[in-house]
Design an enzyme around this catalytic site. Sequence first.
Site, mmCIF file in Angstrom:
data_model
loop_
_atom_site.group_PDB
_atom_site.id
_atom_site.type_symbol
_atom_site.label_atom_id
_atom_site.label_comp_id
_atom_site.label_asym_id
_atom_site.label_seq_id
_atom_site.Cartn_x
_atom_site.Cartn_y
_atom_site.Cartn_z
ATOM 1 N N GLY A 190 0.845 -1.206 0.000
ATOM 2 C CA GLY A 190 0.000 0.000 0.000
ATOM 3 C C GLY A 190 0.873 1.247 0.000
ATOM 4 O O GLY A 190 1.871 1.296 0.719
ATOM 5 N N THR A 245 4.400 2.987 5.445
ATOM 6 C CA THR A 245 3.012 2.518 5.568
ATOM 7 C C THR A 245 2.253 3.464 6.488
ATOM 8 O O THR A 245 2.821 3.958 7.463
ATOM 9 C CB THR A 245 2.923 1.081 6.141
ATOM 10 O OG1 THR A 245 1.567 0.803 6.503
ATOM 11 C CG2 THR A 245 3.789 0.874 7.365
ATOM 12 N N ASP A 296 0.035 2.478 8.413
ATOM 13 C CA ASP A 296 -0.492 1.691 9.535
ATOM 14 C C ASP A 296 0.281 1.837 10.848
ATOM 15 O O ASP A 296 -0.272 1.567 11.920
ATOM 16 C CB ASP A 296 -0.527 0.198 9.165
ATOM 17 C CG ASP A 296 -1.452 -0.092 8.000
ATOM 18 O OD1 ASP A 296 -2.304 0.763 7.685
ATOM 19 O OD2 ASP A 296 -1.325 -1.173 7.398
ATOM 20 N N ARG A 308 -5.210 -1.706 9.216
ATOM 21 C CA ARG A 308 -5.187 -3.173 9.200
ATOM 22 C C ARG A 308 -5.385 -3.690 10.621
ATOM 23 O O ARG A 308 -6.414 -3.414 11.212
ATOM 24 C CB ARG A 308 -3.863 -3.657 8.602
ATOM 25 C CG ARG A 308 -3.979 -4.998 7.908
ATOM 26 C CD ARG A 308 -2.657 -5.397 7.321
ATOM 27 N NE ARG A 308 -2.351 -4.701 6.098
ATOM 28 C CZ ARG A 308 -2.706 -5.116 4.891
ATOM 29 N NH1 ARG A 308 -3.359 -6.231 4.742
ATOM 30 N NH2 ARG A 308 -2.394 -4.421 3.820
#
Length: 320
Positions: free
Chosen positions: A11, A125, A127, A171
């Site tokens: 991503g 990322t 996340d 996530r």
Amino acid sequence: MKRIGVMTSGGDSPGMNACIRAVVRGAIHNGMEVYGIRRGFEGLIDGEVEEMHIASVADIIHRGGTILRTARSDRFLEEDGFSRAVNMLDTFGIEGVAVIGGDGSLRGAADMDLAGVPVMGLPGTIDNDLAYTDYTIGFDTAVNTALMAIGNTRDTSSSHGRTTIIEVMGRYCGDIALYAGLAGGAETILVPEEPLDLASISKKLLIGKNRGKLHSIIIKAEGVDMPSDELSRILEERTGLETKVVILGYIQRGGSPTARDRLMASRIGYRAVELLRDGSTSKAIGIRGEEIIACDIHDALKMPKLSNAAEIIELSDILS
Ligand code: F6P
């Protein structure tokens, strides 16, 4: 090393371009050639490799996305695709690779390391789910985007006297929800690291209503084990309060990176070049405190992510 490669994988995240720029210009500054690998491991398998120059990365530091593009590659997970990728580096005479990406991408880099390819893993990322580094490139921008969404949603929720669930990405990691929730004054923060307690959420909503609160914002990480529309239905049933859902989705993955993400990306990218220049390999680069660190990539990926979810949620409960 005289010739290195750089790729973005998995991503995308805001700040990846700033990181590519640092690797390319840093490498050239240190007398190395640098090759851009398009579409991550997928593009490597297909030989989408091209030399980059100082001008190749002009005017990108402020741009979201990744000029090298990215992909999630199933073929790289197969033996044939993997060996094609490793051989492709040999074909182009690339001696070491900087892989910018999240958990899956860094695991791909670690596998290449085991196959004898000198690698550097750079954390890109939104996340913030990599345990070895305090922050990942793109996380700060994603948090700020979520924060803006909380502010906008608060206005209309307040006008209509509604409860709104704002679902954010991450996530299995609740960090975007935790940071944006605390900074945005959300009434409730729900993350996968903590149990979902429907009774206490409902009670909090009703207590808020009884003391005259016009609206309530619930920020919920996508990893929470209940879909947002189901949660909304249950809360409406339990409280009688109209409850809406906003799913931020890919909005969080784009946009101009914040100063923090650009700074981190530039420092991490340049450190990767220095290490490759000096013949170092098998490293994951990150940030702890204000210091750029490099640790063994295999050890880095084994570390369990420590969560401060309970502490942040407690503070948010006190303050909201
Ligand atoms: O890892 C980044 C991320 O945006 C996660 O937050 C999200 O769960 C996932 O990627 C979405 O993946 P895709 O881009 O493949 O839909």
